[in-house]
Design a protein around this motif. Structure first.
Motif, mmCIF file in Angstrom:
data_model
loop_
_atom_site.group_PDB
_atom_site.id
_atom_site.type_symbol
_atom_site.label_atom_id
_atom_site.label_comp_id
_atom_site.label_asym_id
_atom_site.label_seq_id
_atom_site.Cartn_x
_atom_site.Cartn_y
_atom_site.Cartn_z
ATOM 1 N N TYR A 109 0.839 -1.193 0.000
ATOM 2 C CA TYR A 109 0.000 0.000 0.000
ATOM 3 C C TYR A 109 0.880 1.252 0.000
ATOM 4 C CZ TYR A 109 -3.976 -2.886 1.607
ATOM 5 O OH TYR A 109 -4.984 -3.817 1.733
ATOM 6 N N ASN A 114 3.505 0.225 2.826
ATOM 7 C CA ASN A 114 3.126 -0.672 3.916
ATOM 8 C C ASN A 114 2.657 -1.995 3.333
ATOM 9 O OD1 ASN A 114 3.380 1.076 6.371
ATOM 10 N ND2 ASN A 114 2.072 2.351 5.124
ATOM 11 N N TYR A 145 -1.790 -4.765 7.529
ATOM 12 C CA TYR A 145 -2.772 -3.719 7.828
ATOM 13 C C TYR A 145 -4.029 -3.876 6.998
ATOM 14 C CZ TYR A 145 1.098 -1.032 9.882
ATOM 15 O OH TYR A 145 2.141 -0.617 10.654
ATOM 16 N N CYS A 195 -4.076 1.233 7.787
ATOM 17 C CA CYS A 195 -3.008 1.888 7.030
ATOM 18 C C CYS A 195 -3.260 3.389 6.959
ATOM 19 C CB CYS A 195 -2.898 1.278 5.636
ATOM 20 S SG CYS A 195 -1.493 1.895 4.689
ATOM 21 N N ILE A 208 -5.446 5.333 -0.319
ATOM 22 C CA ILE A 208 -4.460 4.248 -0.298
ATOM 23 C C ILE A 208 -4.457 3.632 -1.694
ATOM 24 C CG2 ILE A 208 -3.818 2.007 0.682
ATOM 25 C CD1 ILE A 208 -3.717 4.161 2.807
ATOM 26 N N HIS A 254 6.479 -2.927 6.921
ATOM 27 C CA HIS A 254 6.885 -1.812 6.057
ATOM 28 C C HIS A 254 7.954 -2.249 5.063
ATOM 29 C CE1 HIS A 254 9.014 1.934 4.998
ATOM 30 N NE2 HIS A 254 7.817 2.482 5.112
#
Length: 128
Positions: free
Chosen positions: A19, A52, A57, A62, A72, A94
């Motif tokens: 993301y 991410n 998430y 996120c 996103i 991450h």
């Protein structure tokens, strides 16, 4: 001589989803609703573009990592690698897209790669 930056993480599988947080409203084209290449330019103080891991998430989680998040965008790791870049994990949740030139070093290539990343990504969450 030992390498000082050995990455303890295995390379991410090609089908992993990452993301990219849209932290500026102008990164989204108001007419088309698509992400602009601007979201994929490497800034002067960055070694890679922050992303991410979707496996860590939900979309809302996120977005909530940031003070102000306008959207996103999702990308598949394999689609990033297809254009000669890589995604290197640096923590359990991450990673960074690496291999991008800085605009001031090679504007044409920075614009080309940012455009390709934008075309390969899609907005999966947007601030209403």
């Amino acid at each position: 001589m030992a390498e000082s930056s050995i990455n303890p993480f295995e390379p991410l599988p090609a089908d992993s989803i990452i993301y990219r947080a849209i932290l500026r409203k102008q990164w989204i084209d108001e007419d088309t609703g698509r992400i602009k290449a601007d979201a994929y330019f490497l800034r002067a103080n960055e070694l890679g573009l922050s992303v991410n891991l979707a496996s860590a998430y939900s979309l809302e989680q996120c977005a909530n990592l940031f003070r102000k998040c306008y959207g996103i965008a999702s990308l598949e790791v394999g689609r990033v690698r297809e254009i000669g870049l890589n995604v290197e994990q640096d923590s359990p949740d991450h990673a960074n897209i690496t291999g991008l030139p800085y605009q001031e070093d090679n504007l044409v290539e920075a614009e080309r790669l940012a455009g390709l990343l934008a075309k390969r990504s899609r907005i999966v969450w947007k601030l209403e």
